[in-house]
Design a protein around this motif. Structure first.
Motif, PDB file in Angstrom:
ATOM      1  N   SER A  30      21.035  28.210   7.483  1.00 22.62           N
ATOM      2  CA  SER A  30      20.010  28.707   8.400  1.00 22.62           C
ATOM      3  C   SER A  30      19.102  29.717   7.716  1.00 22.62           C
ATOM      4  O   SER A  30      19.526  30.492   6.853  1.00 22.62           O
ATOM      5  CB  SER A  30      20.669  29.346   9.621  1.00 22.62           C
ATOM      6  OG  SER A  30      19.691  29.943  10.452  1.00 22.62           O
ATOM      7  N   ALA A  31      17.831  29.726   8.150  1.00 20.83           N
ATOM      8  CA  ALA A  31      16.880  30.727   7.653  1.00 20.83           C
ATOM      9  C   ALA A  31      16.944  32.016   8.452  1.00 20.83           C
ATOM     10  O   ALA A  31      16.175  32.943   8.195  1.00 20.83           O
ATOM     11  CB  ALA A  31      15.465  30.151   7.714  1.00 20.83           C
ATOM     12  N   HIS A  32      17.859  32.097   9.430  1.00 19.75           N
ATOM     13  CA  HIS A  32      18.011  33.290  10.265  1.00 19.75           C
ATOM     14  C   HIS A  32      19.181  34.151   9.786  1.00 19.75           C
ATOM     15  O   HIS A  32      20.235  33.629   9.416  1.00 19.75           O
ATOM     16  CB  HIS A  32      18.306  32.896  11.718  1.00 19.75           C
ATOM     17  CG  HIS A  32      17.120  32.403  12.480  1.00 19.75           C
ATOM     18  ND1 HIS A  32      16.259  33.240  13.153  1.00 19.75           N
ATOM     19  CD2 HIS A  32      16.652  31.151  12.683  1.00 19.75           C
ATOM     20  CE1 HIS A  32      15.321  32.525  13.739  1.00 19.75           C
ATOM     21  NE2 HIS A  32      15.528  31.261  13.465  1.00 19.75           N
ATOM     22  N   ALA A  33      19.008  35.459   9.864  1.00 17.93           N
ATOM     23  CA  ALA A  33      20.138  36.358   9.696  1.00 17.93           C
ATOM     24  C   ALA A  33      21.132  36.142  10.835  1.00 17.93           C
ATOM     25  O   ALA A  33      20.734  35.866  11.967  1.00 17.93           O
ATOM     26  CB  ALA A  33      19.654  37.810   9.708  1.00 17.93           C
ATOM     27  N   ASP A  34      22.431  36.234  10.533  1.00 17.25           N
ATOM     28  CA  ASP A  34      23.427  36.139  11.596  1.00 17.25           C
ATOM     29  C   ASP A  34      23.634  37.521  12.206  1.00 17.25           C
ATOM     30  O   ASP A  34      22.892  38.477  11.912  1.00 17.25           O
ATOM     31  CB  ASP A  34      24.726  35.531  11.075  1.00 17.25           C
ATOM     32  CG  ASP A  34      25.433  36.389  10.027  1.00 17.25           C
ATOM     33  OD1 ASP A  34      24.954  37.510   9.736  1.00 17.25           O
ATOM     34  OD2 ASP A  34      26.471  35.943   9.499  1.00 17.25           O
ATOM     35  N   ALA A  35      24.635  37.655  13.087  1.00 16.32           N
ATOM     36  CA  ALA A  35      24.842  38.927  13.791  1.00 16.32           C
ATOM     37  C   ALA A  35      25.069  40.080  12.817  1.00 16.32           C
ATOM     38  O   ALA A  35      24.513  41.180  12.989  1.00 16.32           O
ATOM     39  CB  ALA A  35      26.018  38.793  14.760  1.00 16.32           C
ATOM     40  N   ASP A  36      25.864  39.847  11.785  1.00 18.56           N
ATOM     41  CA  ASP A  36      26.112  40.908  10.801  1.00 18.56           C
ATOM     42  C   ASP A  36      24.832  41.247  10.025  1.00 18.56           C
ATOM     43  O   ASP A  36      24.569  42.417   9.707  1.00 18.56           O
ATOM     44  CB  ASP A  36      27.208  40.491   9.826  1.00 18.56           C
ATOM     45  CG  ASP A  36      28.596  40.531  10.460  1.00 18.56           C
ATOM     46  OD1 ASP A  36      28.732  41.075  11.582  1.00 18.56           O
ATOM     47  OD2 ASP A  36      29.548  40.003   9.839  1.00 18.56           O
ATOM     48  N   GLY A  37      24.050  40.220   9.715  1.00 17.03           N
ATOM     49  CA  GLY A  37      22.782  40.458   9.015  1.00 17.03           C
ATOM     50  C   GLY A  37      21.804  41.255   9.857  1.00 17.03           C
ATOM     51  O   GLY A  37      21.081  42.128   9.344  1.00 17.03           O
TER      52      GLY A  37
END
Length: 453
Positions: free
Chosen positions: A394-401
């Motif tokens: 994914s090109a999205h940061a996850d929750a930690d990101g």
């Protein structure tokens, strides 16, 4: 006092539009299309909540349709400009917006020809010509430079790392500093740069696409290789619906690394998306938006055979040889990939491989949820192929990101608005921010107006 109204991106990951207003002045940050669920898509056809001609300026965080795709309709209906964006976003809009108009025209034509639309006649939301007019109004701004755009109004664009040209918008409006995260990329992505850390804001609007999830920690190349080998060994084809800007380029980069390591074999790779091909060529034009040199761009993306014409695409679908087809769109909502899915979704030896977030109401979300059939162009097709999703691509940061980016602030904003996420994701991120950072947070509702005290 100035106000912010959430015209989109509230309770959903689509349709991002945030309206700043004060004393008759109006500034719009993002101008996205609603996608996915029908009740969301119908919002695209409703009259705009304020007269488009009353808006002074539009600022785009990036070029994905859920952030820029309504712009041609806004301009057609009376908005006079200007539109501010990064240089990369302007160039990517030059690819995405005309393609969106063309696809809408083709879909309407196809629906009328085969009479499966409930509307008589089916019409496009806007045309390719509308999109071309919109491009003329986009003014490119450099990163890290303050630009005054009106009385008591200035903006600074910082890199968001999500896709080429993606920006975090710092907006000074009537004495308030309001930061709009746009969509944030992953830290440590091998292709895109890290999102810029912001130190302070009076108010923050932050995305929450993956606000309740963490990306799989598996090595993306190992996960990709497993799917390809499993499919090809059974004589099947891997069909990858991929966003033409960002995801397609990352997939090609990983496949090229596997090929050069001698692990991919001779399985052919096809890029069946003229838009993705054009976007790939833009990488060399904007070297500061990513980590690759111009030589690396050319070498990595030469792995794919480019499919340009519709006739070539049809021939590719009909060819029984095992292969990898990368084609737009990423959530299987339109484009050439639908014809490949129609052909291969019923083949038990083939795989439909998604590589990121699938919004509610999209074909991608339905297939990943285990749908027994999928409706394409008015016909239901049984789902017998394997369906997988490699979220680590994914090109999205996850929750930690997202938390890592938020921790870059040296002081807490007065208020943080959590947007651009499904309700469970937005609320999960709200809870983490309150518990771990102690900030004041709220998840705004569609059309909610908040005074910026």
């Amino acid at each position: 006092m100035p106000k912010i109204t959430f015209l989109g991106g509230a309770g959903t990951v689509t349709g991002s539009k945030y309206l700043l207003s004060h004393g008759g002045r109006r500034i719009l940050i993002d101008c996205g299309l609603f996608q996915g669920l029908k009740q969301l898509r119908l919002r695209n056809w409703a009259p705009f909540p304020v007269p488009p001609g009353s808006i002074e300026a539009v600022i785009l965080t990036h070029a994905h349709l859920d952030h820029s795709g309504y712009l041609p309709a806004l301009i057609r209906d009376g908005f006079k400009g200007p539109v501010y964006a990064s240089d990369g976003t302007k160039d990517v809009c030059g690819i995405i917006l005309p393609d969106s108009g063309m696809l809408q025209e083709r879909d309407a034509e196809f629906a009328n020809k085969h009479r499966f639309s409930k509307h008589e006649p089916a019409l496009p939301l806007y045309t390719a010509e509308d999109a071309m007019r919109a491009l003329e109004m986009i003014e490119a701004l450099p990163f890290n430079k303050r630009r005054e755009i009106g009385p008591d109004t200035a903006i600074i664009l910082q890199r968001g790392g999500h896709i080429l040209g993606a920006s975090i918008v710092q907006c000074e409006f009537q004495g308030r500093k309001i930061v709009f995260s746009g969509d944030l990329g992953q830290f440590g992505d091998p292709v895109m740069v890290d999102p810029t850390l912001i130190e302070a804001a009076d108010y923050l609007v932050v995305e929450s696409t993956y606000g309740n999830r963490k990306h799989d920690t598996l090595d993306p190349q190992e996960a990709l290789l497993r799917v390809v080998k499993q499919t090809v060994e059974h004589g099947g084809t891997v069909v990858v619906p991929a966003f033409a800007v960002g995801r397609a380029q990352s997939l090609l980069w990983h496949l090229d690394r596997l090929r050069k390591a001698g692990r991919l074999g001779n399985v052919p790779v096809f890029l069946d998306s003229p838009m993705a091909t054009d976007a790939t060529e833009l990488l060399a034009k904007h070297p500061n938006d990513h980590r690759l040199s111009a030589a690396e761009c050319r070498a990595a993306f030469s792995i794919a055979r480019v499919v340009r014409s519709p006739e070539e695409s049809k021939a590719l679908t009909a060819d029984p040889m095992p292969k990898i087809i990368i084609s737009a769109s990423g959530m299987a909502t339109g484009g050439r990939v639908l014809h490949h899915i129609k052909h291969y979704v019923g083949d038990r030896n083939s795989t439909i491989l998604f590589s990121g977030f699938q919004a509610a109401g999209t074909r991608g979300a339905a297939m990943l949820a285990g749908a027994e059939s999928v409706k394409i162009h008015g016909v239901y097709y049984p789902v017998r192929a394997r369906v997988e999703n490699l979220s680590m691509l994914s090109a999205h940061a996850d929750a930690d990101g997202l938390l890592r980016w938020l921790k870059g602030f040296k002081s807490a904003p007065r208020q943080t608005f959590i947007t651009h996420g499904e309700p469970t994701a937005s609320d999960a991120l709200r809870h983490r921010i309150e518990e771990e950072l102690g900030w004041n947070c709220t998840v705004p509702e569609q059309m909610q107006r908040v005074t910026l005290a």
